[in-house]
Design an enzyme around this catalytic site. Structure first.
Site, PDB file in Angstrom:
ATOM      1  N   CYS A  28       0.829  -1.205   0.000  1.00 41.76           N
ATOM      2  CA  CYS A  28       0.000   0.000   0.000  1.00 41.76           C
ATOM      3  C   CYS A  28       0.869   1.265   0.000  1.00 41.76           C
ATOM      4  CB  CYS A  28      -0.983  -0.046   1.157  1.00 41.76           C
ATOM      5  SG  CYS A  28      -2.409   0.994   0.875  1.00 41.76           S
TER       6      CYS A  28
ATOM      7  N   HIS B 165      -3.350  -5.353   1.816  1.00 34.67           N
ATOM      8  CA  HIS B 165      -2.686  -5.609   3.104  1.00 34.67           C
ATOM      9  C   HIS B 165      -2.763  -7.076   3.539  1.00 34.67           C
ATOM     10  CE1 HIS B 165      -2.166  -1.331   4.312  1.00 34.67           C
ATOM     11  NE2 HIS B 165      -3.254  -1.156   3.581  1.00 34.67           N
TER      12      HIS B 165
ATOM     13  N   GLU C 266      -0.968  -8.476   5.612  1.00 38.59           N
ATOM     14  CA  GLU C 266      -0.652  -8.539   7.053  1.00 38.59           C
ATOM     15  C   GLU C 266      -1.892  -8.366   7.920  1.00 38.59           C
ATOM     16  OE1 GLU C 266      -0.121  -6.119   5.028  1.00 38.59           O
ATOM     17  OE2 GLU C 266      -0.477  -4.178   6.000  1.00 38.59           O
TER      18      GLU C 266
HETATM   19  N1  GLN Z   1      -3.571   6.526   1.153  1.00 35.11           N
HETATM   20  C1  GLN Z   1      -2.280   6.220   1.736  1.00 35.11           C
HETATM   21  C2  GLN Z   1      -1.173   7.022   1.076  1.00 35.11           C
HETATM   22  O1  GLN Z   1      -1.363   7.648   0.093  1.00 35.11           O
HETATM   23  C3  GLN Z   1      -1.976   4.743   1.668  1.00 35.11           C
HETATM   24  C4  GLN Z   1      -2.954   3.971   2.508  1.00 35.11           C
HETATM   25  C5  GLN Z   1      -2.393   2.706   3.109  1.00 35.11           C
HETATM   26  O2  GLN Z   1      -1.198   2.466   3.144  1.00 35.11           O
HETATM   27  N2  GLN Z   1      -3.295   1.902   3.636  1.00 35.11           N
HETATM   28  O3  GLN Z   1      -0.087   6.997   1.555  1.00 35.11           O
END
Ligand code: GLN
Length: 189
Positions: free
Chosen positions: A78, A173, A175
């Site tokens: 992410c 995710h 995890e």
């Molecule tokens: N929206 C977040 C960002 O731009 C990422 C979200 C996440 O890691 N769950 O950094």
């Protein structure tokens, strides 16, 4: 083998718990000297603009740029995927990234209603069983370069996992699930 987890901000503890349940040895990475003690690194989910700022502040950005994907396999989940990307859409203008993975990511790519969602993913390199995909204000991977393999897509074709040699990214995710197959996969890239 010691698995480092970048522990500046975000959900690094969940990665650590998952790896420890699997019997792996982990090390939280906060300072450049910690990098010398790890064989692999996970950059967790969180807020990519904050993680970027802290990478600069703690003098981790440059050493990581040198090593990521070379002698140090790195997996970004992410926000971690955003940090690895060569091109970021809707990043902050001053947002520093490692820029080592040849792809364009769009931050916060899913509309309001879909900001967070869960869906079963086909992820053939980890097996036939679907992988639970937990997406939280996730980025999307818009395009990847020729050296990047796509590992998983949503049913509409959006890329959600990819690999460039020893760099792995997932926009979701693993995890936060009980399914350790992507973690196990990363231990072998
Ligand atoms: N929206 C977040 C960002 O731009 C990422 C979200 C996440 O890691 N769950 O950094």
């Amino acid at each position: 083998m010691v698995i480092g987890i970048l522990a500046l901000q975000g959900d690094f503890r969940e990665h650590e718990e998952m790896l420890q349940r699997m019997g792996a040895t982990t090390r939280q990475v906060r300072l450049p000297k910690h990098l010398a003690e790890v064989d692999r690194l996970i950059i967790p989910g969180g807020e990519s603009t904050t993680i970027s700022r802290l990478l600069v502040l703690y003098n981790l950005l440059e050493p990581l740029k040198q090593r990521a994907g070379r002698d140090l396999p790195v997996w970004g989940t992410c926000a971690g995927a955003i940090i690895l990307a060569s091109h970021v859409l809707d990043g902050r203008p001053d947002q520093a990234t490692l820029g080592v993975m040849d792809m364009t990511v769009q931050r916060n790519a899913y509309g309001r209603q879909q900001e967070s969602f869960q869906t079963d993913l086909s992820f053939p390199v980890i097996g036939d069983q679907p992988m639970p995909g937990v997406f939280i204000r996730a980025p999307s991977i818009q395009t990847v370069g020729p050296g990047v393999d796509v590992l998983s897509r949503l049913s509409d074709g959006t890329i959600v996992a990819a690999q460039q040699d020893r760099l792995l990214v997932t926009t979701f995710h693993p995890e936060l699930t009980n399914d350790g197959r992507v973690h196990r996969y990363f231990l072998e890239v």
